[in-house]
Design a protein around this motif. Structure first.
Motif, mmCIF file in Angstrom:
data_model
loop_
_atom_site.group_PDB
_atom_site.id
_atom_site.type_symbol
_atom_site.label_atom_id
_atom_site.label_comp_id
_atom_site.label_asym_id
_atom_site.label_seq_id
_atom_site.Cartn_x
_atom_site.Cartn_y
_atom_site.Cartn_z
ATOM 1 N N THR A 1 -25.303 5.283 -13.511
ATOM 2 C CA THR A 1 -24.237 4.172 -14.277
ATOM 3 C C THR A 1 -24.366 4.523 -15.734
ATOM 4 O O THR A 1 -25.358 4.246 -16.318
ATOM 5 C CB THR A 1 -24.548 2.769 -13.846
ATOM 6 N N THR B 1 -24.542 9.405 -9.621
ATOM 7 C CA THR B 1 -24.546 8.267 -9.084
ATOM 8 C C THR B 1 -25.499 7.467 -10.249
ATOM 9 O O THR B 1 -25.620 6.374 -9.995
ATOM 10 C CB THR B 1 -25.797 8.331 -7.929
ATOM 11 N N THR C 1 -15.400 9.830 -0.527
ATOM 12 C CA THR C 1 -15.773 10.060 0.816
ATOM 13 C C THR C 1 -16.629 11.424 0.720
ATOM 14 O O THR C 1 -16.066 12.494 0.385
ATOM 15 C CB THR C 1 -14.901 10.241 1.977
ATOM 16 N N ILE D 1 -15.965 4.398 -12.250
ATOM 17 C CA ILE D 1 -16.870 4.612 -10.858
ATOM 18 C C ILE D 1 -15.581 4.372 -9.821
ATOM 19 O O ILE D 1 -14.660 3.713 -9.613
ATOM 20 C CB ILE D 1 -17.639 3.102 -10.599
ATOM 21 N N ASN D 2 -15.665 5.526 -8.811
ATOM 22 C CA ASN D 2 -14.883 5.684 -7.745
ATOM 23 C C ASN D 2 -15.682 5.843 -6.121
ATOM 24 O O ASN D 2 -16.905 6.003 -6.320
ATOM 25 C CB ASN D 2 -14.237 6.931 -7.949
ATOM 26 N N THR D 3 -14.967 5.050 -5.435
ATOM 27 C CA THR D 3 -15.576 5.168 -4.110
ATOM 28 C C THR D 3 -15.118 6.472 -3.284
ATOM 29 O O THR D 3 -13.648 6.202 -3.108
ATOM 30 C CB THR D 3 -15.268 3.761 -3.404
ATOM 31 N N ASP E 1 -11.058 11.699 -2.254
ATOM 32 C CA ASP E 1 -10.561 10.448 -1.948
ATOM 33 C C ASP E 1 -9.589 10.669 -0.598
ATOM 34 O O ASP E 1 -8.550 11.275 -0.740
ATOM 35 C CB ASP E 1 -9.640 10.059 -3.155
ATOM 36 N N ASP F 1 -19.464 9.679 5.093
ATOM 37 C CA ASP F 1 -19.968 8.478 4.309
ATOM 38 C C ASP F 1 -19.138 8.241 3.030
ATOM 39 O O ASP F 1 -18.705 9.266 2.337
ATOM 40 C CB ASP F 1 -21.512 8.557 4.068
ATOM 41 N N ASP F 2 -18.921 7.196 2.958
ATOM 42 C CA ASP F 2 -18.432 6.646 1.318
ATOM 43 C C ASP F 2 -19.483 6.310 0.734
ATOM 44 O O ASP F 2 -20.770 5.807 0.959
ATOM 45 C CB ASP F 2 -17.590 5.319 1.716
ATOM 46 N N ILE F 3 -19.305 6.816 -0.832
ATOM 47 C CA ILE F 3 -20.341 6.571 -1.749
ATOM 48 C C ILE F 3 -19.745 6.117 -3.095
ATOM 49 O O ILE F 3 -18.694 6.865 -3.418
ATOM 50 C CB ILE F 3 -21.146 7.727 -1.844
ATOM 51 N N ASP F 4 -20.457 5.503 -4.116
ATOM 52 C CA ASP F 4 -19.772 4.902 -5.377
ATOM 53 C C ASP F 4 -20.475 5.933 -6.117
ATOM 54 O O ASP F 4 -21.546 6.111 -6.457
ATOM 55 C CB ASP F 4 -20.129 3.527 -5.608
#
Length: 283
Positions: free
Chosen positions: A72, A70, A11, A7-9, A24, A52-55
């Motif tokens: 998991t 999105t 943009t 899982i990455n955060t 990134d 926006d940032d999103i996981d």
């Protein structure tokens, strides 16, 4: 950097007809648009906007292109998990890990031939030669032999993965190998079961013995409280004695007979129970 299989955060960089392209920003100077990762429309939250940032979880699609979701998954890169086989063909076995594209276990990575419908404990890694995420049921070779981070008495997360003549081999904290001896198991444990355990002994050869119950005095107090609570719920009496089988004691109190005897000894000394011929009674 973007890590495939984790899982990455990221943009949101730009919106297109097929979804948002993510990147990134920490290494944006070394990237170009060809390295941005698509989050398809079906996974785009209604509130997502550019910047926006999103996981997201990053993996590769059916054409081996990095893609984001999105959802998991049930396993991430460099982790162990128990997964079910949904198909087998000439390439290998395919596991359901919660994503549209099933997870491949090549034939060479199967400890024994896998069968559809069966569950197996596997390790997922990135195959450097193909840049694909694959899994292996040959889990022993992925376990760390350096156990210096473990201490006797530590509470640890366990994943049972193999039944042996001695007991059950377990994966400790998603990293180390341990053994729970069969004479210390008082319930049914199967490969794939997640458990809580306690480090009992670390041998000179770095082999680790694990208990499913706290050892020593630390185990007495919580179990003494459990016995008191059960006594109160059963109108102050339990038909358990030194002659009761370990299986009945575990079924009633979820503790070993040895722990039960220690706990009732504590309660007796504290004059909270009396010992009768047919059981123990609350004072």
């Amino acid at each position: 950097m973007i890590t495939i299989g984790r899982i990455n955060t990221l943009t949101a960089l730009r919106e297109t007809s097929v979804g948002f392209f993510l990147g990134d920003l920490s290494d944006r100077r070394t990237q170009d648009f060809n390295n941005d990762i698509l989050l398809p429309n079906k996974y785009v939250p209604d509130t997502l906007a550019v910047d926006d940032d999103i996981d997201v979880f990053v993996y590769t699609d059916s054409e081996d292109r990095p893609i984001a979701t999105t959802l998991t998954p049930a396993i991430q890169r460099n982790e162990f998990a128990s997964l079910q086989v949904v198909a087998v063909n000439s390439a290998g076995a395919f596991l359901d890990w919660g994503l549209e594209k099933d997870l491949l276990v090549p034939h060479r990575e199967q400890a024994r031939p896998m069968e559809v419908g069966q569950w197996y404990v596997v390790f997922m890694y990135l195959d450097e030669s193909t840049n694909r995420l694959v899994a292996s049921s040959k889990v022993n070779r992925f376990l760390d032999e350096d156990v210096r981070d473990l201490q006797v008495g530590d509470e640890v997360q366990l994943l049972a993965y193999e039944l042996t003549d001695l007991g059950v081999n377990v994966i400790i904290n998603n990293r180390y190998k341990g053994l729970v001896y069969s004479n210390e198991i008082f319930r049914t444990v199967r490969p794939g079961d997640p458990l809580i355990g306690y480090i009992k002994n670390i041998r000179d050869d770095n082999r680790v013995d694990v208990s499913l119950q706290r050892t020593g005095y630390e185990n007495v107090e919580p179990n003494a409280r459990r016995i008191l609570a059960t006594l109160k719920a059963e109108n102050g009496f339990l038909p358990l004695t030194d002659n009761t089988s370990p299986e009945v004691i575990y079924e009633t109190l979820e503790m070993s007979k040895k722990t039960f005897k220690k706990a009732i000894g504590t309660l007796y000394r504290e004059r909270k129970i009396v010992l009768e011929e047919k059981g123990i009674r609350l004072v």
